[in-house]
Design a protein around this motif. Sequence first.
Motif, PDB file in Angstrom:
ATOM      1  N   GLU A   1       0.813  -1.216   0.000  1.00  0.00           N
ATOM      2  CA  GLU A   1       0.000   0.000   0.000  1.00  0.00           C
ATOM      3  C   GLU A   1       0.847   1.267   0.000  1.00  0.00           C
ATOM      4  N   SER A   2       1.996   1.225   0.668  1.00  0.00           N
ATOM      5  CA  SER A   2       2.843   2.423   0.737  1.00  0.00           C
ATOM      6  C   SER A   2       3.587   2.647  -0.570  1.00  0.00           C
ATOM      7  N   ASP A   3       3.958   1.587  -1.257  1.00  0.00           N
ATOM      8  CA  ASP A   3       4.624   1.626  -2.571  1.00  0.00           C
ATOM      9  C   ASP A   3       5.450   2.898  -2.737  1.00  0.00           C
ATOM     10  N   ASP A   4       6.525   2.999  -1.957  1.00  0.00           N
ATOM     11  CA  ASP A   4       7.312   4.233  -1.973  1.00  0.00           C
ATOM     12  C   ASP A   4       8.451   4.208  -2.984  1.00  0.00           C
ATOM     13  N   GLY A   5       8.236   3.517  -4.070  1.00  0.00           N
ATOM     14  CA  GLY A   5       9.069   3.689  -5.240  1.00  0.00           C
ATOM     15  C   GLY A   5      10.437   3.056  -5.254  1.00  0.00           C
ATOM     16  N   PHE A   6      10.482   1.755  -5.247  1.00  0.00           N
ATOM     17  CA  PHE A   6      11.728   1.036  -5.492  1.00  0.00           C
ATOM     18  C   PHE A   6      11.820   0.707  -6.983  1.00  0.00           C
ATOM     19  N   GLU A   7      10.925   1.255  -7.809  1.00  0.00           N
ATOM     20  CA  GLU A   7      10.763   0.826  -9.199  1.00  0.00           C
ATOM     21  C   GLU A   7      12.076   0.589  -9.948  1.00  0.00           C
ATOM     22  N   GLU A   8      13.031   1.479  -9.748  1.00  0.00           N
ATOM     23  CA  GLU A   8      14.281   1.366 -10.508  1.00  0.00           C
ATOM     24  C   GLU A   8      15.193   0.254  -9.993  1.00  0.00           C
ATOM     25  N   LEU A   9      14.884  -0.253  -8.810  1.00  0.00           N
ATOM     26  CA  LEU A   9      15.753  -1.249  -8.190  1.00  0.00           C
ATOM     27  C   LEU A   9      15.461  -2.641  -8.745  1.00  0.00           C
ATOM     28  N   HIS A  10      16.492  -3.278  -9.273  1.00  0.00           N
ATOM     29  CA  HIS A  10      16.340  -4.658  -9.742  1.00  0.00           C
ATOM     30  C   HIS A  10      17.009  -5.583  -8.727  1.00  0.00           C
ATOM     31  N   ILE A  11      16.233  -6.514  -8.200  1.00  0.00           N
ATOM     32  CA  ILE A  11      16.767  -7.477  -7.240  1.00  0.00           C
ATOM     33  C   ILE A  11      16.980  -8.785  -7.991  1.00  0.00           C
ATOM     34  N   ASP A  12      18.228  -9.249  -8.012  1.00  0.00           N
ATOM     35  CA  ASP A  12      18.471 -10.498  -8.740  1.00  0.00           C
ATOM     36  C   ASP A  12      17.950 -11.688  -7.940  1.00  0.00           C
ATOM     37  N   ASN A  13      17.732 -12.776  -8.638  1.00  0.00           N
ATOM     38  CA  ASN A  13      17.108 -13.969  -8.054  1.00  0.00           C
ATOM     39  C   ASN A  13      17.886 -14.527  -6.868  1.00  0.00           C
ATOM     40  N   GLU A  14      19.195 -14.619  -7.003  1.00  0.00           N
ATOM     41  CA  GLU A  14      20.014 -15.179  -5.923  1.00  0.00           C
ATOM     42  C   GLU A  14      19.935 -14.326  -4.662  1.00  0.00           C
ATOM     43  N   THR A  15      19.980 -13.020  -4.839  1.00  0.00           N
ATOM     44  CA  THR A  15      19.879 -12.120  -3.687  1.00  0.00           C
ATOM     45  C   THR A  15      18.541 -12.302  -2.986  1.00  0.00           C
ATOM     46  N   MET A  16      17.470 -12.397  -3.775  1.00  0.00           N
ATOM     47  CA  MET A  16      16.141 -12.563  -3.191  1.00  0.00           C
ATOM     48  C   MET A  16      16.076 -13.854  -2.389  1.00  0.00           C
ATOM     49  N   LEU A  17      16.577 -14.931  -2.929  1.00  0.00           N
ATOM     50  CA  LEU A  17      16.572 -16.216  -2.215  1.00  0.00           C
ATOM     51  C   LEU A  17      17.417 -16.135  -0.944  1.00  0.00           C
ATOM     52  N   ASP A  18      18.579 -15.501  -1.033  1.00  0.00           N
ATOM     53  CA  ASP A  18      19.460 -15.369   0.135  1.00  0.00           C
ATOM     54  C   ASP A  18      18.784 -14.565   1.244  1.00  0.00           C
ATOM     55  N   VAL A  19      18.145 -13.465   0.879  1.00  0.00           N
ATOM     56  CA  VAL A  19      17.481 -12.616   1.874  1.00  0.00           C
ATOM     57  C   VAL A  19      16.348 -13.380   2.561  1.00  0.00           C
TER      58      VAL A  19
END
Length: 97
Positions: free
Chosen positions: A58-76
Amino acid sequence: MEFKNIDEQIIQKYKEDETLMVRLFVQWCANHNLDPQLLYKKAYPEQAANAVLKEVIESDDGFEELHIDNETMLDVLQMFGNEDLAFVVADEIQRLK
């Protein structure tokens, strides 16, 4: 008294880190045109809606430009003990390939 303050600081820091993890998850989903609530429900079908997830969406404060790679997402996700969600994300990664 001082211990209570330290405990409160630790709890606050964890909540901030958890919110960041959720923000990264929501952004990763946006990068891949996926519904974060649907994936969360798939990982945790018995749980009620996640309040932090809902708040971040709901807050959607604009990470739009940020690309999170798959490995990072899994690690987090794994770092925060969200193995079930990491498993669902890994399935989606395979499906997207």
